[in-house]
Design a protein around this motif. Structure first.
Motif, PDB file in Angstrom:
ATOM      1  N   SER A 245      14.972  31.488  -7.334  1.00 32.71           N
ATOM      2  CA  SER A 245      14.455  30.120  -7.326  1.00 32.71           C
ATOM      3  C   SER A 245      13.374  30.004  -8.393  1.00 32.71           C
ATOM      4  O   SER A 245      12.422  30.789  -8.411  1.00 32.71           O
ATOM      5  CB  SER A 245      13.876  29.788  -5.944  1.00 32.71           C
TER       6      SER A 245
ATOM      7  N   SER B 289      11.473  27.125 -11.606  1.00 36.32           N
ATOM      8  CA  SER B 289      11.393  25.832 -12.285  1.00 36.32           C
ATOM      9  C   SER B 289      12.182  25.921 -13.585  1.00 36.32           C
ATOM     10  O   SER B 289      12.205  26.966 -14.237  1.00 36.32           O
ATOM     11  CB  SER B 289       9.929  25.494 -12.577  1.00 36.32           C
TER      12      SER B 289
ATOM     13  N   SER C  33       6.463  26.063 -11.062  1.00 37.08           N
ATOM     14  CA  SER C  33       7.272  26.196  -9.840  1.00 37.08           C
ATOM     15  C   SER C  33       6.485  25.744  -8.616  1.00 37.08           C
ATOM     16  O   SER C  33       7.073  25.255  -7.645  1.00 37.08           O
ATOM     17  CB  SER C  33       7.744  27.639  -9.682  1.00 37.08           C
TER      18      SER C  33
ATOM     19  N   GLN D  54       4.714  23.227  -8.398  1.00 35.33           N
ATOM     20  CA  GLN D  54       4.841  21.773  -8.307  1.00 35.33           C
ATOM     21  C   GLN D  54       6.291  21.309  -8.207  1.00 35.33           C
ATOM     22  O   GLN D  54       6.556  20.107  -8.086  1.00 35.33           O
ATOM     23  CB  GLN D  54       4.193  21.136  -9.547  1.00 35.33           C
ATOM     24  N   SER D  55       7.224  22.258  -8.252  1.00 36.11           N
ATOM     25  CA  SER D  55       8.641  21.895  -8.265  1.00 36.11           C
ATOM     26  C   SER D  55       9.136  21.496  -6.879  1.00 36.11           C
ATOM     27  O   SER D  55       9.031  22.268  -5.923  1.00 36.11           O
ATOM     28  CB  SER D  55       9.474  23.064  -8.801  1.00 36.11           C
ATOM     29  N   ARG D  56       9.731  20.294  -6.801  1.00 35.10           N
ATOM     30  CA  ARG D  56      10.291  19.847  -5.525  1.00 35.10           C
ATOM     31  C   ARG D  56      11.456  20.733  -5.113  1.00 35.10           C
ATOM     32  O   ARG D  56      11.618  21.075  -3.938  1.00 35.10           O
ATOM     33  CB  ARG D  56      10.760  18.396  -5.662  1.00 35.10           C
ATOM     34  N   TRP D  57      12.284  21.152  -6.090  1.00 36.46           N
ATOM     35  CA  TRP D  57      13.439  21.973  -5.773  1.00 36.46           C
ATOM     36  C   TRP D  57      13.017  23.353  -5.256  1.00 36.46           C
ATOM     37  O   TRP D  57      13.569  23.867  -4.280  1.00 36.46           O
ATOM     38  CB  TRP D  57      14.327  22.132  -7.006  1.00 36.46           C
TER      39      TRP D  57
ATOM     40  N   ASN E   5      10.230  24.265  -3.812  1.00 36.68           N
ATOM     41  CA  ASN E   5       9.672  24.150  -2.464  1.00 36.68           C
ATOM     42  C   ASN E   5      10.756  23.883  -1.427  1.00 36.68           C
ATOM     43  O   ASN E   5      10.703  24.418  -0.315  1.00 36.68           O
ATOM     44  CB  ASN E   5       8.605  23.047  -2.430  1.00 36.68           C
ATOM     45  N   HIS E   6      11.767  23.074  -1.800  1.00 37.12           N
ATOM     46  CA  HIS E   6      12.873  22.814  -0.875  1.00 37.12           C
ATOM     47  C   HIS E   6      13.665  24.098  -0.593  1.00 37.12           C
ATOM     48  O   HIS E   6      14.016  24.390   0.560  1.00 37.12           O
ATOM     49  CB  HIS E   6      13.801  21.748  -1.448  1.00 37.12           C
ATOM     50  N   GLU E   7      13.948  24.865  -1.644  1.00 37.27           N
ATOM     51  CA  GLU E   7      14.705  26.106  -1.470  1.00 37.27           C
ATOM     52  C   GLU E   7      13.936  27.103  -0.604  1.00 37.27           C
ATOM     53  O   GLU E   7      14.515  27.780   0.258  1.00 37.27           O
ATOM     54  CB  GLU E   7      15.023  26.693  -2.845  1.00 37.27           C
TER      55      GLU E   7
ATOM     56  N   PRO F 158       4.061  28.250  -4.677  1.00 35.49           N
ATOM     57  CA  PRO F 158       4.466  26.974  -4.076  1.00 35.49           C
ATOM     58  C   PRO F 158       3.928  26.871  -2.649  1.00 35.49           C
ATOM     59  O   PRO F 158       3.801  27.881  -1.943  1.00 35.49           O
ATOM     60  CB  PRO F 158       5.998  27.046  -4.089  1.00 35.49           C
TER      61      PRO F 158
ATOM     62  N   GLU G 144       9.608  20.389   6.747  1.00 39.72           N
ATOM     63  CA  GLU G 144       8.331  19.805   6.345  1.00 39.72           C
ATOM     64  C   GLU G 144       7.297  20.912   6.191  1.00 39.72           C
ATOM     65  O   GLU G 144       7.186  21.806   7.038  1.00 39.72           O
ATOM     66  CB  GLU G 144       7.857  18.789   7.392  1.00 39.72           C
TER      67      GLU G 144
END
Length: 686
Positions: free
Chosen positions: A11, A13, A88, A90-93, A95-97, A128, A140
């Motif tokens: 995972s 950025s 990374s 700040q990366s939404r992806w 953090n989601h992963e 992250p 969440e």
């Protein structure tokens, strides 16, 4: 056994795509040493390869279904490796992963690779939020912090690419990092041998001299890389683990082997980083000797390291690492002087440390690491000032240092270093408050410090680094409660301190410092019980203290000052118990012997505690024999030893002033002690 499609999901950025590509190649091309393949690892049989890894999201179908595709790949991956950087974080992806893997797979199989930024640094955070905080089943990210997982640092200032690769591979294979470091070094040796053999064939067409030069360069390169790997492993991973379990002595064999490796090399040809690592090994070996009470050997190692770090600093005076390394050397040389009671020499070294800390802050005043170095420097100077009988100067140093440590602790409340430093600052500030006769303030500071360490240890019960800090602050808290006359509370805290000290000493019976802690815990408890009227309990703990002291090797007893101090306090306790029982002849004999023994100590290096024991014995003899000369002796001690005495010594001085005609001065000093909460001897139980 579950079979996964992917060994790991990477995972990252998109801004760190180059690092993702490097990591993908570095892990997939790693070949497990043959001797480890098929052996029992932490995750099952050790595989020959770590293949394949899922890296790019385009490996799955793009479009509206990308979220489901990524989650499918995550579910098919045994490990998750996060490339950590401010991007990374700040990366939404990313953090989601992370959140998905935490809630659907084993969070213990999340690994981190730092490529930029710093953990916990505002504006430059590399972790992250999903990595360091609890995640709900709904993915969440909450505000509840969790411990970060294993992190490898691929930067040159960290593990380096090679060291980071080995760290991650060891975690995924389920084997020890030291196994891979050693086997990787041997593998490189074999490769070097084959390469040299091939070179020999070609070298038939060359001069023998040129060929030898090539081999020499290869050997130097190999030795440097081997030393670098082993040094970094010893000073980071292994050091941390053995610190936590209280077995630092195990490092000695590895450290000596590394020093032997360095000694075989031409030091003049080592680069600055290699010389810096060599100095760090010397400092660690010095710490090991110091923990055993072998001050001469420790000082030799520290001075050798200091000579190296001083030379490196001259070469590159504005490089932060050089300032930092020399600061550590100065500290340890000064610490030996402090242990020996040479406060002038200690202050000189600690002032040098303070200059190094100021230099670091001048480079980057907002760096928490450099702020922490300044706090350490202030603590060192405060300690010397307190021992010189200047609690006001000491209080200023400690107050400034405490403010720094409190800010860092509030920012990183679960960080072990922040906990250790804040608790330590509270302890030293409490000690100085007691020297200023502010016993209520001292008790509150000790209580807060005990709480910091107890909460930290509750979260990590096997952490002996934390335990080694909780023990002394606990028995000092007990002593302060006794000084306030709160004997029941003092005895309860003292019992807790002894139990903790016994656990510490049992973990490493050869550790002189642990035995010192257990000795003092019992002696303080004995005095608390004597003051409260429990003579049998006092004798029990007095005898326990002497038994512990008897466990210290004879050669170590002569190398530190604390064994002499504990024997003096033990002798004073027995003399006081004889006096409490009304056995005047025995009491006089014991007090006289104590005065004669302490009279041989050099007044210039005598500690405040030694002077306290001496004047307490003189005060007892004055009361028992009615000889005025003993009161005058107390006055003489403090005429030749300027500075504020301890509270117990101040009481003896006050009574000496009254007895020699200075009633006003004596009463004023007694009133100052009462105002600070000190329980005078006349107010204690018979």
């Amino acid at each position: 056994m579950v079979v996964f499609r992917y060994k790991a999901f990477i995972s990252y950025s998109w801004a760190d795509a180059a690092w993702g590509k490097w990591l993908h190649h570095a892990v997939e091309t790693y070949r497990t040493p043959k001797a480890l393949i098929g052996t029992a690892g932490r995750h099952g049989p050790v595989p020959a390869r770590l293949f394949p890894l899922f890296k790019d999201r385009e490996e799955e179908a793009a479009g509206a279904s990308i979220g489901a595709a990524v989650e499918s790949a995550l579910g098919d991956s045994e490990f998750l490796i996060v490339v950590c950087s401010p991007r990374s974080a700040q990366s939404r992806w990313v953090n989601h992963e992370l959140a998905w893997f935490k809630t659907h797979r084993d969070p213990a199989k999340i690994l981190a690779l730092i490529v930029d930024g710093e953990p916990g640094e505002a504006g430059n955070e590399c972790f992250p939020a999903a990595l360091t905080h609890r995640v709900t089943p709904a993915l969440e990210i909450t505000g509840e912090q969790e411990d970060a997982p294993l992190a490898a640092d691929a930067r040159d200032s960290g593990d380096g690419k090679r060291g980071a690769r080995l760290k991650l591979v060891a975690a995924m294979l389920g084997v020890g990092l030291d196994d891979l470091v050693r086997r990787d070094a041997r593998r490189r040796a074999r490769i070097r041998t084959f390469a040299t053999a091939g070179a020999c064939t070609i070298a038939a067409l060359m001069s023998v001299l040129a060929w030898n030069a090539s081999v020499a360069r290869d050997e130097a390169l190999f030795q440097r890389n081997e030393s670098q790997d082993l040094t970094e492993f010893m000073l980071t991973d292994l050091r941390g683990k053995l610190d936590e379990v209280g077995r630092l002595d195990i490092l000695e064999t590895v450290g000596k082997r590394l020093m032997a490796s360095y000694d075989k090399q031409d030091l003049a040809r080592l680069d600055a980083d290699a010389l810096g690592r060599r100095a760090r090994v010397q400092l660690l070996l010095g710490e090991i000797e110091n923990s055993r009470g072998n001050l001469a050997a420790a000082l030799k190692a520290y001075q050798s390291a200091a000579a190296t770090t001083a030379e490196l600093l001259v070469r590159d005076p504005d490089e932060p690492q050089r300032l930092f390394d020399h600061a550590q050397s100065l500290y340890w040389v000064g610490y030996i002087a402090w242990q020996r009671g040479d406060l002038d020499a200690a202050r000189k070294q600690f002032e040098g440390y303070d200059r190094m800390a100021d230099g670091l802050l001048a480079i980057d005043p907002n760096d928490p690491k450099w702020q922490q170095e300044k706090s350490y420097a202030l603590s060192n100077l405060g300690t010397v000032a307190a021992d010189r009988g200047d609690p006001d100067t000491a209080a200023r140093h400690f107050a400034t240092g405490l403010a720094i440590d409190r800010r860092i602790f509030q920012r990183f409340p679960t960080d072990e270093t922040a906990q250790l430093n804040y608790g330590g600052s509270l302890s030293w500030s409490a000690r100085v408050a007691a020297r200023r006769y502010a016993f209520g303030e001292a008790e509150a500071l000790y209580r807060e410090g005990v709480g910091v360490f107890e909460r930290a240890l509750a979260a990590d019960p096997r952490n002996f680094t934390l335990l080694a800090q909780l023990v002394p602050i606990s028995f000092n808290h007990a002593k302060t409660l006794g000084d306030l006359g709160r004997y029941d509370e003092a005895a309860t805290r003292g019992t807790q301190a002894i139990s903790l000290a016994q656990r510490l000493a049992a973990q490493d019976p050869a550790n002189t410092q642990y035995l010192e802690y257990l000795t003092w815990a019992n002696l303080y408890q004995a005095e608390i019980l004597r003051r409260s009227g429990d003579r049998a309990g006092a004798i029990f703990h007095h005898d326990a203290a002497l038994r512990t002291l008897g466990q210290v090797r004879a050669k170590d007893l002569a190398k530190a000052r604390w064994p002499q101090r504990t024997r003096q306090d033990a002798d004073l306790l027995i003399a006081n118990l004889a006096r409490d029982r009304g056995n005047q002849a025995e009491a006089i004999s014991r007090f006289q012997a104590l005065v004669a023994a302490i009279g041989q100590v050099d007044r210039q290096i005598a500690t405040a505690e030694t002077r306290t024991t001496l004047v307490t014995a003189h005060a007892a003899l004055a009361a028992l024999t009615a000889e005025q000369s003993h009161w005058q002796a107390i006055i003489t001690v403090f005429d030749s030893s300027p500075g504020r005495p301890t509270a117990q010594a101040a009481e003896a001085l006050a009574r000496a002033r009254i007895a020699t005609g200075d009633r006003a001065g004596g009463e004023a000093l007694l009133q100052e002690l009462r105002a600070g909460g000190f329980a005078l001897s006349a107010s204690r139980p018979p």
